[in-house]
Design a protein around this motif. Structure first.
Motif, PDB file in Angstrom:
ATOM      1  N   LYS A   3      19.378  -6.078 -19.523  1.00 60.38           N
ATOM      2  CA  LYS A   3      17.932  -6.278 -19.639  1.00 60.38           C
ATOM      3  C   LYS A   3      17.253  -4.973 -20.061  1.00 60.38           C
ATOM      4  CE  LYS A   3      13.954  -7.759 -16.929  1.00 60.38           C
ATOM      5  NZ  LYS A   3      13.492  -8.184 -15.602  1.00 60.38           N
ATOM      6  N   ARG A   4      17.660  -3.860 -19.468  1.00 60.39           N
ATOM      7  CA  ARG A   4      17.065  -2.559 -19.800  1.00 60.39           C
ATOM      8  C   ARG A   4      17.321  -2.203 -21.263  1.00 60.39           C
ATOM      9  NH1 ARG A   4      12.863  -0.409 -18.286  1.00 60.39           N
ATOM     10  NH2 ARG A   4      12.546   0.055 -20.448  1.00 60.39           N
ATOM     11  N   GLU A   5      18.520  -2.476 -21.762  1.00 62.94           N
ATOM     12  CA  GLU A   5      18.829  -2.193 -23.163  1.00 62.94           C
ATOM     13  C   GLU A   5      17.975  -3.040 -24.098  1.00 62.94           C
ATOM     14  OE1 GLU A   5      23.529  -0.845 -22.798  1.00 62.94           O
ATOM     15  OE2 GLU A   5      23.029  -2.994 -22.953  1.00 62.94           O
ATOM     16  N   ASP A   8      14.477  -1.604 -24.056  1.00 56.59           N
ATOM     17  CA  ASP A   8      14.469  -0.372 -24.855  1.00 56.59           C
ATOM     18  C   ASP A   8      14.529  -0.665 -26.349  1.00 56.59           C
ATOM     19  OD1 ASP A   8      14.253   1.152 -22.564  1.00 56.59           O
ATOM     20  OD2 ASP A   8      16.401   1.633 -22.473  1.00 56.59           O
ATOM     21  N   LEU A   9      15.264  -1.699 -26.746  1.00 53.81           N
ATOM     22  CA  LEU A   9      15.316  -2.105 -28.150  1.00 53.81           C
ATOM     23  C   LEU A   9      13.927  -2.523 -28.632  1.00 53.81           C
ATOM     24  CD1 LEU A   9      16.947  -2.743 -30.720  1.00 53.81           C
ATOM     25  CD2 LEU A   9      17.430  -4.995 -29.733  1.00 53.81           C
ATOM     26  N   CYS A  10      13.225  -3.306 -27.834  1.00 54.80           N
ATOM     27  CA  CYS A  10      11.858  -3.717 -28.203  1.00 54.80           C
ATOM     28  C   CYS A  10      10.909  -2.525 -28.235  1.00 54.80           C
ATOM     29  CB  CYS A  10      11.347  -4.773 -27.229  1.00 54.80           C
ATOM     30  SG  CYS A  10      12.173  -6.370 -27.375  1.00 54.80           S
ATOM     31  N   LEU A  11      11.135  -1.564 -27.369  1.00 51.86           N
ATOM     32  CA  LEU A  11      10.268  -0.382 -27.310  1.00 51.86           C
ATOM     33  C   LEU A  11      10.463   0.569 -28.488  1.00 51.86           C
ATOM     34  CD1 LEU A  11      10.351   0.420 -23.481  1.00 51.86           C
ATOM     35  CD2 LEU A  11       8.460  -0.578 -24.801  1.00 51.86           C
ATOM     36  N   THR A  12      11.418   0.273 -29.367  1.00 48.13           N
ATOM     37  CA  THR A  12      11.576   1.104 -30.570  1.00 48.13           C
ATOM     38  C   THR A  12      10.501   0.789 -31.619  1.00 48.13           C
ATOM     39  OG1 THR A  12      13.128  -0.419 -31.638  1.00 48.13           O
ATOM     40  CG2 THR A  12      14.073   1.342 -30.258  1.00 48.13           C
ATOM     41  N   MET A  13       9.787  -0.324 -31.433  1.00 49.51           N
ATOM     42  CA  MET A  13       8.686  -0.648 -32.340  1.00 49.51           C
ATOM     43  C   MET A  13       7.549   0.348 -32.087  1.00 49.51           C
ATOM     44  SD  MET A  13       9.575  -3.317 -34.111  1.00 49.51           S
ATOM     45  CE  MET A  13      11.296  -2.899 -34.100  1.00 49.51           C
ATOM     46  N   ASN A  15       4.049   2.088 -31.300  1.00 50.18           N
ATOM     47  CA  ASN A  15       2.791   1.856 -30.596  1.00 50.18           C
ATOM     48  C   ASN A  15       2.843   0.655 -29.650  1.00 50.18           C
ATOM     49  OD1 ASN A  15       0.238   2.856 -30.106  1.00 50.18           O
ATOM     50  ND2 ASN A  15      -0.742   1.585 -31.656  1.00 50.18           N
ATOM     51  N   VAL A  16       3.929   0.533 -28.887  1.00 51.64           N
ATOM     52  CA  VAL A  16       4.080  -0.573 -27.945  1.00 51.64           C
ATOM     53  C   VAL A  16       4.332  -0.027 -26.540  1.00 51.64           C
ATOM     54  CG1 VAL A  16       4.960  -2.125 -29.731  1.00 51.64           C
ATOM     55  CG2 VAL A  16       6.579  -0.881 -28.304  1.00 51.64           C
ATOM     56  N   TYR A  17       4.192  -0.905 -25.567  1.00 50.61           N
ATOM     57  CA  TYR A  17       4.470  -0.509 -24.186  1.00 50.61           C
ATOM     58  C   TYR A  17       5.017  -1.694 -23.399  1.00 50.61           C
ATOM     59  CZ  TYR A  17       0.007  -2.730 -22.853  1.00 50.61           C
ATOM     60  OH  TYR A  17      -1.014  -3.618 -22.650  1.00 50.61           O
ATOM     61  N   GLU A  18       5.628  -1.368 -22.284  1.00 53.25           N
ATOM     62  CA  GLU A  18       6.241  -2.334 -21.380  1.00 53.25           C
ATOM     63  C   GLU A  18       5.237  -2.680 -20.282  1.00 53.25           C
ATOM     64  OE1 GLU A  18      10.139  -1.958 -18.413  1.00 53.25           O
ATOM     65  OE2 GLU A  18       9.780  -0.471 -19.963  1.00 53.25           O
ATOM     66  N   ASP A  19       5.122  -3.965 -19.952  1.00 55.48           N
ATOM     67  CA  ASP A  19       4.145  -4.421 -18.972  1.00 55.48           C
ATOM     68  C   ASP A  19       4.808  -5.471 -18.074  1.00 55.48           C
ATOM     69  OD1 ASP A  19       1.699  -4.806 -17.687  1.00 55.48           O
ATOM     70  OD2 ASP A  19       0.850  -6.044 -19.283  1.00 55.48           O
ATOM     71  N   TYR A  20       4.283  -5.630 -16.868  1.00 58.81           N
ATOM     72  CA  TYR A  20       4.792  -6.622 -15.929  1.00 58.81           C
ATOM     73  C   TYR A  20       3.613  -7.401 -15.335  1.00 58.81           C
ATOM     74  CZ  TYR A  20       9.251  -4.305 -16.402  1.00 58.81           C
ATOM     75  OH  TYR A  20      10.407  -3.788 -16.921  1.00 58.81           O
ATOM     76  N   PRO A  21       2.957  -8.255 -16.126  1.00 56.45           N
ATOM     77  CA  PRO A  21       1.769  -8.962 -15.639  1.00 56.45           C
ATOM     78  C   PRO A  21       2.067 -10.111 -14.674  1.00 56.45           C
ATOM     79  CG  PRO A  21       2.282  -9.674 -17.854  1.00 56.45           C
ATOM     80  CD  PRO A  21       3.231  -8.551 -17.526  1.00 56.45           C
ATOM     81  N   ALA A  26       9.909 -10.199 -15.087  1.00 57.40           N
ATOM     82  CA  ALA A  26       9.602 -10.579 -16.471  1.00 57.40           C
ATOM     83  C   ALA A  26       8.871  -9.430 -17.173  1.00 57.40           C
ATOM     84  CB  ALA A  26       8.746 -11.837 -16.495  1.00 57.40           C
ATOM     85  N   ALA A  27       9.580  -8.768 -18.066  1.00 54.41           N
ATOM     86  CA  ALA A  27       8.989  -7.662 -18.828  1.00 54.41           C
ATOM     87  C   ALA A  27       8.307  -8.212 -20.073  1.00 54.41           C
ATOM     88  CB  ALA A  27      10.065  -6.667 -19.236  1.00 54.41           C
ATOM     89  N   VAL A  28       7.095  -7.776 -20.306  1.00 59.36           N
ATOM     90  CA  VAL A  28       6.347  -8.147 -21.502  1.00 59.36           C
ATOM     91  C   VAL A  28       6.187  -6.894 -22.344  1.00 59.36           C
ATOM     92  CG1 VAL A  28       4.093  -8.933 -22.339  1.00 59.36           C
ATOM     93  CG2 VAL A  28       5.137 -10.038 -20.363  1.00 59.36           C
TER      94      VAL A  28
END
Length: 122
Positions: A3-5, A8-13, A15-21, A26-28
């Motif tokens: 899940k962490r990998e 991290d793959l999505c975070l390579t885009m 101007n993005v950030y990880e959120d947990y609403p 469930a990471a958004v």
């Protein structure tokens, strides 16, 4: 892939950030400028398998196309089925295709931000 990998793959885009609403499970992944999400990452607890998945925004025609090619791409779980796909990461989708899908999802929400700026400047 863990899940962490995947996060991290999505975070390579850019101007993005990880959120947990919803909760810590469930990471958004969101764009910093418009706060729109393009990926939701979690572990499917519906079955005993506990499969890692990512919900990705997708253009409707491409969403249908991908669902017909890959058995592990299904209509978005808990999402608008027309605009979102759920991808099981441990399935038949090659890594390179998963990367492309993430980029496509990011481009869809990023493009909407550009359209808003143009509308506001008129």
């Amino acid at each position: 892939m863990t899940k962490r990998e995947l996060i991290d793959l999505c975070l390579t885009m850019p101007n993005v950030y990880e959120d947990y609403p919803f909760d810590e499970n469930a990471a958004v992944i969101r764009h910093k400028d418009n706060k729109k999400m393009f990926a939701l990452i979690g572990i499917c607890n519906k079955s005993k398998e506990g499969r890692l998945f990512v919900n990705l925004k997708c253009e409707p025609n491409e969403a249908d196309f991908l669902r017909n090619i890959y058995t592990d791409v299904i209509p978005g779980w808990h999402m608008n089925k027309k605009h979102w796909n759920t991808v099981y990461v441990d399935g038949d989708v090659p890594f390179e295709e998963l990367q492309r899908m993430i980029g496509h999802a990011y481009d869809l929400i990023r493009a909407s931000q550009k359209a808003k700026r143009k509308t506001k400047s008129k």
